[in-house]
Design a protein around this motif. Structure first.
Motif, PDB file in Angstrom:
ATOM      1  N   GLN A  31     -57.130  -0.788 -96.113  1.00 15.13           N
ATOM      2  CA  GLN A  31     -55.701  -1.097 -96.223  1.00 15.13           C
ATOM      3  C   GLN A  31     -55.383  -1.973 -97.430  1.00 15.13           C
ATOM      4  N   SER A  32     -56.336  -2.750 -97.916  1.00 20.95           N
ATOM      5  CA  SER A  32     -56.049  -3.747 -98.948  1.00 20.95           C
ATOM      6  C   SER A  32     -56.719  -3.481-100.290  1.00 20.95           C
ATOM      7  N   SER A  33     -57.313  -2.316-100.482  1.00 17.74           N
ATOM      8  CA  SER A  33     -58.044  -2.049-101.726  1.00 17.74           C
ATOM      9  C   SER A  33     -57.115  -1.898-102.919  1.00 17.74           C
ATOM     10  N   GLY A  34     -55.884  -1.459-102.672  1.00 15.35           N
ATOM     11  CA  GLY A  34     -54.946  -1.252-103.765  1.00 15.35           C
ATOM     12  C   GLY A  34     -55.114   0.092-104.457  1.00 15.35           C
ATOM     13  N   LEU A  35     -56.038   0.910-103.990  1.00  9.39           N
ATOM     14  CA  LEU A  35     -56.243   2.228-104.585  1.00  9.39           C
ATOM     15  C   LEU A  35     -55.376   3.257-103.868  1.00  9.39           C
ATOM     16  N   ILE A  80     -60.317 -10.891 -94.934  1.00  2.00           N
ATOM     17  CA  ILE A  80     -61.691 -10.788 -94.435  1.00  2.00           C
ATOM     18  C   ILE A  80     -62.185 -12.134 -93.925  1.00  2.00           C
ATOM     19  N   SER A  81     -61.771 -13.229 -94.564  1.00  2.96           N
ATOM     20  CA  SER A  81     -62.233 -14.555 -94.123  1.00  2.96           C
ATOM     21  C   SER A  81     -61.713 -14.912 -92.730  1.00  2.96           C
ATOM     22  N   LYS A  82     -60.633 -14.257 -92.298  1.00  4.02           N
ATOM     23  CA  LYS A  82     -60.140 -14.481 -90.927  1.00  4.02           C
ATOM     24  C   LYS A  82     -61.091 -13.877 -89.906  1.00  4.02           C
ATOM     25  N   VAL A  83     -61.804 -12.806 -90.298  1.00  3.58           N
ATOM     26  CA  VAL A  83     -62.807 -12.208 -89.421  1.00  3.58           C
ATOM     27  C   VAL A  83     -64.108 -12.990 -89.534  1.00  3.58           C
ATOM     28  N   ASN A 120     -56.291  -7.298-106.185  1.00  4.09           N
ATOM     29  CA  ASN A 120     -56.206  -7.352-104.725  1.00  4.09           C
ATOM     30  C   ASN A 120     -57.317  -8.185-104.093  1.00  4.09           C
ATOM     31  N   LEU A 121     -58.224  -8.718-104.903  1.00  3.25           N
ATOM     32  CA  LEU A 121     -59.360  -9.460-104.360  1.00  3.25           C
ATOM     33  C   LEU A 121     -58.932 -10.679-103.547  1.00  3.25           C
ATOM     34  N   GLY A 122     -57.995 -11.451-104.038  1.00  2.00           N
ATOM     35  CA  GLY A 122     -57.562 -12.656-103.320  1.00  2.00           C
ATOM     36  C   GLY A 122     -57.009 -12.340-101.946  1.00  2.00           C
TER      37      GLY A 122
END
Length: 183
Positions: A78-82, A20-23, A12-14
């Motif tokens: 929301q995006s951690s995938g856990l 996050i880069s949008k912020v 999920n890193l990509g």
């Protein structure tokens, strides 16, 4: 500034990085985590296998301005995938100073707030400190010239140290008076 640390699925890193880069661009470190206790069921059957596979995880570390911290935390959540059952946590800590590695000079927080943090103080303490701060602001130049007081914290220390001996003297008299009446 806030330092944010979290464990996420490596796959999920990509996606997380894009969001996050949008912020803003904040990722400062990522570390592979092996021997974790989070497993996923494997599809298909293998002889002698329990069909469980360890999920590759990463620990990410970010430094974020206070204004963006909440948004970044929501994105990570929301995006951690856990899954909820995996017990994922996001650790947030306050960064008070950044030190240049070569000169060892510190830079204070970029988002300087004019008001002193006093949220833990009771209302009377807030009122008293506000009055002391107002007095300091009104008499800043005079205090610097006459007493060499360069900051608000110096002024507070000056006030305490100026009147502490007087309070100690009054307190000691009261304690000694009480002690002598017992004998």
């Amino acid at each position: 500034m806030k330092k944010i640390e979290a464990i996420i699925r490596a796959q999920n890193l990509g996606d997380l990085n894009n969001k996050i880069s949008k912020v803003g661009s904040f990722l400062i470190a990522k570390h592979d985590i092996s021997n974790n206790e989070i497993y996923d069921r494997q599809r298909g059957s293998k002889i002698g296998s329990n069909n469980l596979k360890s999920i590759p995880l990463l620990k990410i570390e970010l430094v974020v301005p206070d204004l963006d911290a909440k948004k970044v935390i929501e994105i990570i959540s929301q995006s951690s995938g856990l899954k909820i059952s995996d017990g994922g946590k996001i650790f947030v800590s306050e960064m008070t100073e950044i030190v240049d590695m070569h000169t060892l000079e510190g830079e204070k927080e970029l988002e300087v707030t004019n008001q002193t943090k006093r949220s833990r103080l009771v209302p009377l303490q807030k009122y008293t400190l506000t009055k002391v701060e107002e007095f300091y602001e009104q008499n800043k130049l005079s205090l610097l010239d006459n007493y060499k007081i360069k900051s608000f914290s110096d002024f507070v220390n000056f006030c305490i140290l100026e009147y502490l001996p007087l309070l100690q003297q009054k307190t000691k008299k009261t304690i000694y008076d009480l002690h002598s009446t017992r004998n």
